[in-house]
Design a protein around this motif. Structure first.
Motif, mmCIF file in Angstrom:
data_model
loop_
_atom_site.group_PDB
_atom_site.id
_atom_site.type_symbol
_atom_site.label_atom_id
_atom_site.label_comp_id
_atom_site.label_asym_id
_atom_site.label_seq_id
_atom_site.Cartn_x
_atom_site.Cartn_y
_atom_site.Cartn_z
ATOM 1 N N THR A 52 64.037 48.420 65.339
ATOM 2 C CA THR A 52 65.345 49.083 65.301
ATOM 3 C C THR A 52 65.325 50.222 64.297
ATOM 4 N N VAL A 53 64.782 49.974 63.124
ATOM 5 C CA VAL A 53 64.699 51.014 62.093
ATOM 6 C C VAL A 53 63.876 52.193 62.602
ATOM 7 N N ALA A 54 62.727 51.915 63.204
ATOM 8 C CA ALA A 54 61.869 52.988 63.708
ATOM 9 C C ALA A 54 62.569 53.792 64.793
ATOM 10 N N ALA A 55 63.251 53.114 65.710
ATOM 11 C CA ALA A 55 63.965 53.816 66.785
ATOM 12 C C ALA A 55 65.035 54.729 66.203
ATOM 13 N N LEU A 56 65.743 54.248 65.201
ATOM 14 C CA LEU A 56 66.772 55.073 64.571
ATOM 15 C C LEU A 56 66.155 56.227 63.786
#
Length: 140
Positions: A52-56
């Motif tokens: 999730t962090v990487a996608a954001l």
């Protein structure tokens, strides 16, 4: 008033560029925990997952480049007053506003409603004011 609108919009575009770059680091910081958790909950990835962090974080460069492209279009419009540039900026804001807000509603990301409404107002009102001040002989 026209000069003020131009400067305001240019500051918004440059600020958007800087915020986009800062978004990359912010998403990896503990300060983003609530926002990351909201995304993780909505997309069922589990709370605060690295995915999730990487996608954001991937949104950061997109946000930054949008701000810089906006500044380029605004500067071009300011210099040559070609109406196609004004229309292009209005359309770009409209596409972002409709689809980002629509997708946010679809996925229940309610924090985006306020952000999008505020951003649309601070961009569209001064941009509209710039359009109203252009003599008809300069609308290209």
């Amino acid at each position: 008033m026209q000069q003020w609108c131009y400067r305001w919009l240019m500051a918004c575009g440059l600020g958007h560029g800087l915020l986009g770059l800062g978004f990359i680091g912010f998403m990896a910081s503990p300060a983003s925990a609530h926002y990351v958790a909201e995304w993780a909950l909505r997309f069922e990835t589990g709370v605060n997952t690295q995915a999730t962090v990487a996608a954001l974080q991937f949104l950061g460069p997109t946000i930054a480049s949008w701000g810089l492209m906006f500044c380029t279009a605004l500067q071009g419009y300011w210099l040559i007053r070609a109406s196609i540039l004004w229309v292009g900026m209005i359309l770009a804001i409209g596409v972002w506003l409709v689809f980002d807000t629509g997708l946010s509603a679809w996925y229940g990301l309610t924090s985006h409603y306020v952000i999008n409404a505020f951003a649309a107002l601070v961009l569209l009102l001064p941009l509209w004011q710039l359009r109203q001040k252009i003599p008809s002989s300069h609308t290209g």
